[in-house]
Scaffold this active site. Structure first.
Site, PDB file in Angstrom:
ATOM      1  N   PRO A  78       4.630   3.584  -2.390  1.00 56.72           N
ATOM      2  CA  PRO A  78       3.922   2.871  -3.460  1.00 56.72           C
ATOM      3  C   PRO A  78       2.722   2.088  -2.943  1.00 56.72           C
ATOM      4  O   PRO A  78       2.826   1.350  -1.953  1.00 56.72           O
ATOM      5  CB  PRO A  78       4.999   1.950  -4.031  1.00 56.72           C
ATOM      6  CG  PRO A  78       6.263   2.702  -3.794  1.00 56.72           C
ATOM      7  CD  PRO A  78       6.080   3.394  -2.472  1.00 56.72           C
ATOM      8  N   CYS A  79       1.599   2.251  -3.608  1.00 60.52           N
ATOM      9  CA  CYS A  79       0.338   1.769  -3.053  1.00 60.52           C
ATOM     10  C   CYS A  79       0.007   0.336  -3.427  1.00 60.52           C
ATOM     11  O   CYS A  79      -0.898  -0.240  -2.859  1.00 60.52           O
ATOM     12  CB  CYS A  79      -0.805   2.680  -3.510  1.00 60.52           C
ATOM     13  SG  CYS A  79      -1.166   2.581  -5.278  1.00 60.52           S
ATOM     14  N   GLN A  80       0.733  -0.267  -4.370  1.00 56.67           N
ATOM     15  CA  GLN A  80       0.286  -1.575  -4.859  1.00 56.67           C
ATOM     16  C   GLN A  80       0.273  -2.629  -3.761  1.00 56.67           C
ATOM     17  O   GLN A  80      -0.475  -3.595  -3.819  1.00 56.67           O
ATOM     18  CB  GLN A  80       1.179  -2.031  -6.020  1.00 56.67           C
ATOM     19  CG  GLN A  80       1.006  -1.212  -7.278  1.00 56.67           C
ATOM     20  CD  GLN A  80       1.918   0.013  -7.305  1.00 56.67           C
ATOM     21  OE1 GLN A  80       2.484   0.398  -6.296  1.00 56.67           O
ATOM     22  NE2 GLN A  80       2.038   0.609  -8.470  1.00 56.67           N
ATOM     23  N   GLY A  81       1.108  -2.473  -2.744  1.00 54.90           N
ATOM     24  CA  GLY A  81       1.130  -3.444  -1.662  1.00 54.90           C
ATOM     25  C   GLY A  81      -0.141  -3.463  -0.840  1.00 54.90           C
ATOM     26  O   GLY A  81      -0.445  -4.437  -0.163  1.00 54.90           O
ATOM     27  N   PHE A  82      -0.917  -2.359  -0.876  1.00 51.79           N
ATOM     28  CA  PHE A  82      -2.170  -2.281  -0.129  1.00 51.79           C
ATOM     29  C   PHE A  82      -3.391  -2.472  -1.025  1.00 51.79           C
ATOM     30  O   PHE A  82      -4.459  -2.816  -0.565  1.00 51.79           O
ATOM     31  CB  PHE A  82      -2.298  -0.907   0.547  1.00 51.79           C
ATOM     32  CG  PHE A  82      -1.192  -0.608   1.505  1.00 51.79           C
ATOM     33  CD1 PHE A  82      -1.142  -1.216   2.747  1.00 51.79           C
ATOM     34  CD2 PHE A  82      -0.205   0.293   1.172  1.00 51.79           C
ATOM     35  CE1 PHE A  82      -0.118  -0.937   3.639  1.00 51.79           C
ATOM     36  CE2 PHE A  82       0.819   0.583   2.051  1.00 51.79           C
ATOM     37  CZ  PHE A  82       0.861  -0.031   3.286  1.00 51.79           C
TER      38      PHE A  82
END
Length: 358
Positions: A78-82
């Site tokens: 999941p990309c939201q952390g970056f």
């Protein structure tokens, strides 16, 4: 020969489609996929068979359940952390989900892995951690920020792609994959980028405001039922325009927060251009206030079918779930044409491995 593919954080299966479908690459067989989103897993099962599991990857690995052998593991933690859209990135556990990803790589015996994520990953501290961890596992790593439009998707989506390969089986890799398309007037001997016109101009007017429960390629080509104020806002935005045109042409129906914000946000409430690739398709493409998601000349947001085409999904790909579920699956997907280009390179690596072992 067909190579065995595992897709983690698989979503609807844009990466699986790019690897397994002969229109993009082919030569791979999906043996397992995993995602925590039930509707996405249902979509994956409908298109690729019963091998998809709905589970949290960390919980799944804690049970020590068997993982099928595979030649390659692909996926997008999941990309939201970056993402720069996430203002609370520090301490976000989603930044570390590459760890169970690499655990699966090790346990299934894969020779190659591919991680796809937002462009910001490549310049983040986590990228160095991924590389160090993969090196300890016996993998060399190459990476690049790739533009989906360079690989035939009608979208200007930039993504970090990390490719890892077993150094004891592969001598070296030329990366990134060779582009198949180029910007107009770039001087490159390649077809020009595919545009919004190329992708959606042949579609008729949308029908209704719900998913039509029929087996037809246009079953996602439905409209919305805007309020009179929203419809007036759409009409106030000229071709190529955005929220600033709305403010100039119809200040009385422009949200106050937009009037107070005099800079930035040039894509908000914007119209797509016919003669360019689309902007990045996100999960709320049906809301023009979220980005440049108005149709180039019709007074409406783009439909789910149009968004799927702008992502590169063929019309015969079947989605499962509600309208919101499907929009999330489309916006979170890897464009299949980009996945196919990566798949072709991975297949070359694996073919070389097999020749070296012969």
């Amino acid at each position: 020969m067909s190579y065995r593919l595992i897709d983690l954080f698989a979503g609807a299966g844009g990466m699986t489609l790019g690897f397994t479908d002969n229109r993009f690459c082919g030569g791979f067989e999906s043996v397992w996929a995993l995602d925590i989103d039930r509707s996405a897993v249902a979509t994956h099962r409908r298109n690729f068979g019963p091998h998809a599991t709905c589970a949290d990857i960390e919980h799944w690995l804690e049970t020590d359940r068997p993982i099928p052998a595979a030649d390659v593991v692909v996926g997008g933690p999941p990309c939201q952390g970056f993402s720069l859209l996430n203002k609370q990135r520090a301490g976000d556990r989603r930044r570390e989900l590459w760890l169970p990803f690499l655990d699966v790589v090790e346990r299934c015996g894969a020779s190659v892995f591919v991680i796809e994520n937002v462009a910001e990953l490549r310049s983040s501290p986590e990228y160095s951690e991924i590389e160090k961890h993969a090196n300890k596992m016996g993998f060399d790593v190459v990476s690049e920020v790739l533009l989906a439009a360079d690989y035939g998707a009608p979208q200007s989506r930039k993504r970090t792609v990390i490719l890892g390969y077993r150094r004891d089986l592969v001598a070296g890799v030329t990366f990134p994959p060779l582009a198949t398309h180029a910007a107009p007037k770039s001087g490159k001997n390649l077809p020009p980028w595919r545009t919004v016109w190329d992708a959606i101009a042949d579609l008729p007017n949308p029908v209704g405001t719900e998913i039509r429960r029929v087996k037809a390629p246009l079953d996602l080509h439905f409209g919305r039922n805007p309020t009179s104020k929203s419809a007036a806002r759409y009409r106030a935005v000229p071709p190529g325009g955005n929220r600033f045109d709305l403010q100039r042409n119809a200040p009385e129906i422009t949200p106050d927060c937009w009037i107070r914000k005099t800079s930035g946000g040039t894509d908000l409430f914007g119209r797509l251009w016919w003669d360019r690739p689309s902007v990045t398709i996100r999960t709320e493409f049906f809301k023009p206030e979220k980005g440049r998601y108005l149709h180039p000349d019709e007074h409406r947001p783009i439909t789910h079918r149009e968004a799927a085409r702008l992502m590169g999904f063929p019309d015969d790909f079947k989605f499962e779930g509600t309208k919101i579920d499907i929009a999330r699956q489309i916006g979170n997907a890897v464009p299949p044409p980009l996945a196919g280009a990566i798949g072709q390179l991975v297949r070359q690596i694996l073919d070389g491995r097999m020749r070296a072992a012969a």
